[in-house]
Design a protein around this motif. Sequence first.
Motif, short mmCIF file in Angstrom:
data_model
loop_
_atom_site.label_atom_id
_atom_site.label_comp_id
_atom_site.label_asym_id
_atom_site.label_seq_id
_atom_site.Cartn_x
_atom_site.Cartn_y
_atom_site.Cartn_z
N PRO A 92 0.80 -1.21 0.00
CA PRO A 92 0.00 0.00 0.00
C PRO A 92 0.84 1.26 0.00
CG PRO A 92 -0.88 -1.57 1.54
CD PRO A 92 0.43 -2.13 1.03
N GLY A 93 0.64 2.09 -1.01
CA GLY A 93 1.29 3.38 -1.08
C GLY A 93 2.73 3.37 -1.53
N VAL A 94 3.30 2.22 -1.80
CA VAL A 94 4.69 2.18 -2.24
C VAL A 94 4.71 2.13 -3.76
CG1 VAL A 94 6.86 0.90 -2.17
CG2 VAL A 94 5.43 1.06 -0.13
N GLN A 120 -0.20 11.18 2.24
CA GLN A 120 -0.73 12.21 1.34
C GLN A 120 -0.87 11.67 -0.08
OE1 GLN A 120 2.27 15.16 2.30
NE2 GLN A 120 0.83 16.33 3.59
N ARG A 121 0.13 10.92 -0.55
CA ARG A 121 0.04 10.33 -1.89
C ARG A 121 -1.12 9.34 -1.98
NH1 ARG A 121 5.60 10.28 -1.32
NH2 ARG A 121 5.65 8.05 -0.89
N GLY A 136 -4.03 18.45 0.16
CA GLY A 136 -3.22 19.64 -0.01
C GLY A 136 -1.89 19.24 -0.63
N PRO A 137 -0.85 20.04 -0.45
CA PRO A 137 0.43 19.71 -1.07
C PRO A 137 1.03 18.42 -0.50
CG PRO A 137 0.59 21.74 0.24
CD PRO A 137 -0.82 21.28 0.31
N ILE A 138 1.67 17.65 -1.36
CA ILE A 138 2.38 16.44 -0.92
C ILE A 138 3.76 16.90 -0.47
CG2 ILE A 138 3.20 14.15 -1.59
CD1 ILE A 138 0.44 13.96 -2.53
N ASN A 139 3.83 17.25 0.80
CA ASN A 139 5.05 17.87 1.32
C ASN A 139 5.58 17.22 2.60
OD1 ASN A 139 3.13 18.66 3.16
ND2 ASN A 139 3.28 20.84 2.71
#
Length: 150
Positions: A12-14, A99-100, A110-113
């Motif tokens: 997940p998410g990678v 966030q991603r 919002g921003p991926i920061n």
Amino acid sequence: MLPYHTLPGGIPGVERPGPNSIVELLQRVLQREGFYGGPVNGGFTAATVAAVRNFQAARGLTADGIVGPATWNALPAETLQGIPVIREGSSGGAVALLQRCLRRQGYDPGPINGVFGPETTAALKRYQQTGAPEIIVDGICGAQIWPLMG
């Protein structure tokens, strides 16, 4: 349970091989279970994928190297105790990963920061609200949410 989407050959998410605390946790568990003998470095490498496939085959799962819900559920229960807990005010790679994942599923953080601010909290709460009744809507991402992210 929330909709679950996992990228082929990933967890997940990678999105690509590279250091990741969730992958490091997975490597530790697979090592402890006797399926992984490589370095615990957080990289979703070919050796990690092979270990996942071997684990899946041993548990009667589809041995595809994708760590989805069935694979997470087959891991020992204590596995999820090592997953990072992040909330508003947190920062770093785990926050950027969340966030991603939220963005990919249609929830704008919002921003991926890598900074867990009010926008990320609001997006996570919206995501949590779409889940099963047992999902707590608290804006905190921990053992309850990480396995559902993808």
